[in-house]
Design a protein around this motif. Sequence first.
Motif, PDB file in Angstrom:
ATOM      1  N   ASP A   1       0.825  -1.220   0.000  1.00 39.13           N
ATOM      2  CA  ASP A   1       0.000   0.000   0.000  1.00 39.13           C
ATOM      3  C   ASP A   1       0.855   1.264   0.000  1.00 39.13           C
ATOM      4  O   ASP A   1       0.834   2.046   0.944  1.00 39.13           O
ATOM      5  CB  ASP A   1      -0.927   0.000   1.221  1.00 39.13           C
ATOM      6  N   PRO A   2       1.624   1.497  -1.083  1.00 38.54           N
ATOM      7  CA  PRO A   2       2.389   2.739  -1.135  1.00 38.54           C
ATOM      8  C   PRO A   2       1.445   3.936  -1.001  1.00 38.54           C
ATOM      9  O   PRO A   2       0.269   3.838  -1.341  1.00 38.54           O
ATOM     10  CB  PRO A   2       3.056   2.692  -2.511  1.00 38.54           C
TER      11      PRO A   2
ATOM     12  N   ASN B   1      10.158  -1.514  -5.917  1.00 43.64           N
ATOM     13  CA  ASN B   1       9.909  -2.386  -4.767  1.00 43.64           C
ATOM     14  C   ASN B   1       9.177  -1.589  -3.699  1.00 43.64           C
ATOM     15  O   ASN B   1       9.604  -1.500  -2.537  1.00 43.64           O
ATOM     16  CB  ASN B   1      11.224  -2.951  -4.221  1.00 43.64           C
ATOM     17  N   ALA B   2       8.042  -1.022  -4.096  1.00 44.47           N
ATOM     18  CA  ALA B   2       7.335  -0.058  -3.256  1.00 44.47           C
ATOM     19  C   ALA B   2       6.929  -0.654  -1.913  1.00 44.47           C
ATOM     20  O   ALA B   2       6.612  -1.850  -1.805  1.00 44.47           O
ATOM     21  CB  ALA B   2       6.092   0.443  -4.000  1.00 44.47           C
ATOM     22  N   GLY B   3       6.915   0.201  -0.917  1.00 39.76           N
ATOM     23  CA  GLY B   3       6.525  -0.205   0.433  1.00 39.76           C
ATOM     24  C   GLY B   3       5.171   0.358   0.791  1.00 39.76           C
ATOM     25  O   GLY B   3       4.246   0.326  -0.009  1.00 39.76           O
ATOM     26  N   GLY B   4       5.070   0.874   1.993  1.00 38.75           N
ATOM     27  CA  GLY B   4       3.818   1.437   2.474  1.00 38.75           C
ATOM     28  C   GLY B   4       3.654   1.144   3.951  1.00 38.75           C
ATOM     29  O   GLY B   4       4.541   0.576   4.586  1.00 38.75           O
TER      30      GLY B   4
ATOM     31  N   VAL C   1       7.237  -6.039   1.646  1.00 38.67           N
ATOM     32  CA  VAL C   1       7.232  -5.065   0.551  1.00 38.67           C
ATOM     33  C   VAL C   1       6.727  -5.706  -0.744  1.00 38.67           C
ATOM     34  O   VAL C   1       6.370  -6.891  -0.766  1.00 38.67           O
ATOM     35  CB  VAL C   1       8.658  -4.493   0.361  1.00 38.67           C
ATOM     36  N   THR C   2       6.691  -4.921  -1.801  1.00 38.35           N
ATOM     37  CA  THR C   2       6.162  -5.423  -3.074  1.00 38.35           C
ATOM     38  C   THR C   2       6.864  -6.710  -3.498  1.00 38.35           C
ATOM     39  O   THR C   2       6.218  -7.663  -3.948  1.00 38.35           O
ATOM     40  CB  THR C   2       6.291  -4.334  -4.167  1.00 38.35           C
ATOM     41  N   ARG C   3       8.203  -6.753  -3.337  1.00 37.70           N
ATOM     42  CA  ARG C   3       8.944  -7.953  -3.762  1.00 37.70           C
ATOM     43  C   ARG C   3       8.378  -9.229  -3.143  1.00 37.70           C
ATOM     44  O   ARG C   3       8.369 -10.282  -3.782  1.00 37.70           O
ATOM     45  CB  ARG C   3      10.427  -7.829  -3.402  1.00 37.70           C
ATOM     46  N   ASP C   4       7.907  -9.110  -1.910  1.00 38.18           N
ATOM     47  CA  ASP C   4       7.380 -10.292  -1.210  1.00 38.18           C
ATOM     48  C   ASP C   4       6.090 -10.810  -1.833  1.00 38.18           C
ATOM     49  O   ASP C   4       5.635 -11.902  -1.491  1.00 38.18           O
ATOM     50  CB  ASP C   4       7.160  -9.953   0.267  1.00 38.18           C
ATOM     51  N   PHE C   5       5.488 -10.026  -2.716  1.00 39.94           N
ATOM     52  CA  PHE C   5       4.232 -10.442  -3.331  1.00 39.94           C
ATOM     53  C   PHE C   5       4.356 -10.680  -4.832  1.00 39.94           C
ATOM     54  O   PHE C   5       3.353 -10.905  -5.493  1.00 39.94           O
ATOM     55  CB  PHE C   5       3.133  -9.413  -3.004  1.00 39.94           C
ATOM     56  N   VAL C   6       5.573 -10.613  -5.361  1.00 38.74           N
ATOM     57  CA  VAL C   6       5.756 -10.878  -6.791  1.00 38.74           C
ATOM     58  C   VAL C   6       6.225 -12.316  -6.966  1.00 38.74           C
ATOM     59  O   VAL C   6       7.327 -12.676  -6.555  1.00 38.74           O
ATOM     60  CB  VAL C   6       6.765  -9.901  -7.423  1.00 38.74           C
TER      61      VAL C   6
ATOM     62  N   THR D   1      26.204  -7.697   1.047  1.00 39.19           N
ATOM     63  CA  THR D   1      25.249  -7.642  -0.069  1.00 39.19           C
ATOM     64  C   THR D   1      24.240  -6.520   0.085  1.00 39.19           C
ATOM     65  O   THR D   1      23.545  -6.200  -0.875  1.00 39.19           O
ATOM     66  CB  THR D   1      24.494  -8.968  -0.192  1.00 39.19           C
ATOM     67  N   GLY D   2      24.134  -5.942   1.265  1.00 37.66           N
ATOM     68  CA  GLY D   2      23.181  -4.857   1.481  1.00 37.66           C
ATOM     69  C   GLY D   2      23.102  -4.555   2.959  1.00 37.66           C
ATOM     70  O   GLY D   2      23.666  -5.280   3.771  1.00 37.66           O
ATOM     71  N   PRO D   3      22.411  -3.469   3.322  1.00 36.22           N
ATOM     72  CA  PRO D   3      22.282  -3.147   4.740  1.00 36.22           C
ATOM     73  C   PRO D   3      21.319  -4.128   5.420  1.00 36.22           C
ATOM     74  O   PRO D   3      20.523  -4.778   4.740  1.00 36.22           O
ATOM     75  CB  PRO D   3      21.690  -1.735   4.723  1.00 36.22           C
ATOM     76  N   PRO D   4      21.393  -4.222   6.749  1.00 35.09           N
ATOM     77  CA  PRO D   4      20.541  -5.184   7.457  1.00 35.09           C
ATOM     78  C   PRO D   4      19.160  -4.640   7.789  1.00 35.09           C
ATOM     79  O   PRO D   4      18.464  -5.206   8.625  1.00 35.09           O
ATOM     80  CB  PRO D   4      21.345  -5.449   8.726  1.00 35.09           C
ATOM     81  N   THR D   5      18.767  -3.543   7.153  1.00 35.23           N
ATOM     82  CA  THR D   5      17.457  -2.966   7.445  1.00 35.23           C
ATOM     83  C   THR D   5      16.347  -3.830   6.846  1.00 35.23           C
ATOM     84  O   THR D   5      16.558  -4.587   5.906  1.00 35.23           O
ATOM     85  CB  THR D   5      17.372  -1.547   6.851  1.00 35.23           C
ATOM     86  N   VAL D   6      15.151  -3.686   7.418  1.00 32.82           N
ATOM     87  CA  VAL D   6      13.991  -4.439   6.916  1.00 32.82           C
ATOM     88  C   VAL D   6      13.730  -4.080   5.457  1.00 32.82           C
ATOM     89  O   VAL D   6      13.421  -4.923   4.629  1.00 32.82           O
ATOM     90  CB  VAL D   6      12.739  -4.122   7.764  1.00 32.82           C
ATOM     91  N   LYS D   7      13.841  -2.801   5.159  1.00 34.28           N
ATOM     92  CA  LYS D   7      13.570  -2.320   3.807  1.00 34.28           C
ATOM     93  C   LYS D   7      14.803  -1.603   3.275  1.00 34.28           C
ATOM     94  O   LYS D   7      15.454  -0.853   4.000  1.00 34.28           O
ATOM     95  CB  LYS D   7      12.394  -1.327   3.837  1.00 34.28           C
ATOM     96  N   HIS D   8      15.116  -1.802   2.030  1.00 38.90           N
ATOM     97  CA  HIS D   8      16.167  -1.017   1.385  1.00 38.90           C
ATOM     98  C   HIS D   8      16.079  -1.243  -0.111  1.00 38.90           C
ATOM     99  O   HIS D   8      15.910  -2.367  -0.576  1.00 38.90           O
ATOM    100  CB  HIS D   8      17.564  -1.375   1.904  1.00 38.90           C
ATOM    101  N   VAL D   9      16.191  -0.163  -0.872  1.00 38.93           N
ATOM    102  CA  VAL D   9      16.115  -0.268  -2.333  1.00 38.93           C
ATOM    103  C   VAL D   9      17.245   0.508  -3.007  1.00 38.93           C
ATOM    104  O   VAL D   9      17.116   0.911  -4.153  1.00 38.93           O
ATOM    105  CB  VAL D   9      14.743   0.196  -2.890  1.00 38.93           C
TER     106      VAL D   9
END
Lengths: 463, 463
Positions: free
Chosen positions: A137-138, A153-156, A164-169, B184-192
């Motif tokens: 839900d961005p 990879n939109a969040g919300g 996030v969006t990736r988790d639903f693709v 490979t990336g930061p340990p945050t829940v979200k990152h793009v």
Amino acid sequence: MLADPVRAAAVLTELRAALGDAAVRTDAASLAARRGDASGTSSGTPLVLVLPATTAQVSAVARIASTHRIPVVPQGALSGLAGGANAVDGAILLALTAMDAIVRIDPVDQVAVVQPGVVTDDLAAAVAAVGLFYPPDPASSSWSTIGGNIATNAGGMRCVKYGVTRDFVRSLEVVLADGRVVRTGPPTVKHVAGLDLTGLVVGSEGTLAIVTEATLALLPAPGETRGMCATFATIGDALAAANAIMAGPHRPSTLEILDAVVLAAIVAHVPDNGLPVGAQALLLALSDDRAGGADDAAAYARTAREHAALTVDLAGDPARLDALLAARRAFNPAMRALRGASINEDIAVPRSRLAELLARLADLSAELGLPIGTGGHVGDGNLHPVIAFDPAAPAQRHAAERAHLRILALAVDLGGTVTGEHGIGVEKLAALDAELGPTVRELQRSIKSAFDPQGILNPGKKL
Amino acid sequence: MLADPVRAAAVLTELRAALGDAAVRTDAASLAARRGDASGTSSGTPLVLVLPATTAQVSAVARIASTHRIPVVPQGALSGLAGGANAVDGAILLALTAMDAIVRIDPVDQVAVVQPGVVTDDLAAAVAAVGLFYPPDPASSSWSTIGGNIATNAGGMRCVKYGVTRDFVRSLEVVLADGRVVRTGPPTVKHVAGLDLTGLVVGSEGTLAIVTEATLALLPAPGETRGMCATFATIGDALAAANAIMAGPHRPSTLEILDAVVLAAIVAHVPDNGLPVGAQALLLALSDDRAGGADDAAAYARTAREHAALTVDLAGDPARLDALLAARRAFNPAMRALRGASINEDIAVPRSRLAELLARLADLSAELGLPIGTGGHVGDGNLHPVIAFDPAAPAQRHAAERAHLRILALAVDLGGTVTGEHGIGVEKLAALDAELGPTVRELQRSIKSAFDPQGILNPGKKL
């Protein structure tokens, strides 16, 4: 790029032959309308706007572009906040908005197969109508498209529970830079036959491939949303309460924070905002649990009281909840109204570093003499500091730009990221070295070359 | 590879200088013990086994290997089922089992930072001791390592609710083929900010990089597990009940199915198995919901009855539940005991295709005259058909091999995958063309080259 008018004319002729005249636009108004996204960042001068109706047409566009080595910028609703869909000089703007069909909703497999131009809220409504649920839900969901959500990879607000969006693709159909059409993987819940191309394309901001169809995972409809809103005398108390809620067994479906600067801005900007007066921080915690939503809200309220909440509102009726969410959504306009302009950040840090982050943002605000209001998705550490400034005052403009760079550096310094959910686009390219380092950047450019050896897909963005 | 004894001697000297003599093994017993994984697939003759203790030592091994262009095979506990960790000729076997520290468990950020050699159940126990939860539960969790789980993107019974290993990997420290160490990336829940290198490395079976540290996401501890076990007169009824449970609001934490062949095999193989007699299919549905676990189990039972269940057992006490889970875990040994040997598949298809899959497996069994018993994770469409055969009967061996290939083709034909959670390894390389197609395979090899241009990391596997 593309200084050669003879070649430009050939490209336009080929595009018209492939897509038909109506889907190939070079008039000034069409190009102007599609030059840039909602970020207001600078964009280039495109050659042409195309509006393909089918995957085959997208493939034809890519073939023509790769033959002539012309950049292609995939575009959705232009709701992006980092310039990822901005025009680059001489580019074909590839608007996927006409490919807006919901192809199929499958209640057994709990998937929706959609074209990239479907508006996020339209998908959410269509699946809700058959008892299913698309959680991402961005904030721009009323006009953003699924293709754009996938690109960034939109969040919300619901990420804290659902991801996030990736988790639903589940799977993507994509057109490669040379026009070949491939599926990134099977639409099964689990599969390990290949490398995870699906996850790689999600968040790649149009630099690896053009998404022409997505198979999205759905969940059974959640319960009614219940929630509570608490205010605190210090931001530290609010953060401590947020951490305690996250440590508890009742994972909220939304957990948002607003600091004192933001609260004051909303109170000044929004009549009848419903916010308690005089608080230094606000926490909004929602639950959509079917079995125990009301119990969850009560548990959040208890936790807030245990952390010295000044006020706790159990937001019993939906109207009250809507009012609180509307106040939360007024965050950005209210901050902009403070001085006429704003820079909106999108940083994320581990939750354990949030207290330090907020303290250092307060120091920065004091040092530079500009209001910095912070709020956002405290449950997953993704906050949106907003720097307010007067665009007519050069000193404030410069101070705001300095604050912007300092905040990006601060996020990286605290083990976080310069962008949690908006993307890099053109806006944050300068911050990539500090966050990723040269080796990872080199790896990412090599991956880009594996997909797009000529570098024609959205050049100058993301990487 | 590596026919040159002079170069081999130089490599061993360099490895000993970097790791110390005790961590560099060339004795026959050490090499024999680490030649192959639990799949029993064919493996090559390695040059040496190394047991690094630090990331710096792993980096040194990679530098030495890349200098001499020697293959490196990363290994964990060797619990794999596809030959992914099998030795290749002339390789350095890089066992990460000595790097088995749980570096840090952070209750605020809800992450565990671990070395790759940590045993899955050891991590699960350590985080449970502080009220947290690491959901991925591959069947080999009592001896598999986190590094191996990451290499194969391991699944398990709880995936249906919580997702696979990839869903719990926040960030990785990896050593590249040339010895460079990157995050490979930061340990945050979200990152793009970057492309999703973390997700790309997960499931890459050691072909892209060597994982030396993982930051894993944790959840608050779940509730007590409740469940129900139902039997049915037909597999179709059981599948319909499973689909109805998945369509309902009470997402199970485990949803397993066993068909008639498996049930008969378990009844014959396991004394006091606790299974109802005479059923043609069994469904096991568990819930670990804190608020409503008992309600969930009751709802599953109602759904089973609505789909003509013969028996429904609400498995009230933990001992009864353990007995049922033990019977489920006896699936593979019981099938092997039928005729002395077995081939264990790991296919996944969309749930809507499961009925057709099971019908076609029954046809195949009849056609080839071999028992094929099927069970597994019906909730996410990931089933494990097991072909039983007499290894002393050449005709049965050949029929089993034919059945194996036919089952892989069947999975792809039904829109699925040849491997849901075990990986490709060496066992299923031949099936990749049919599932992925030439363009995706080419893309994957290009990505491999971006990470490992010399092709020294686990050559001949996965891709």
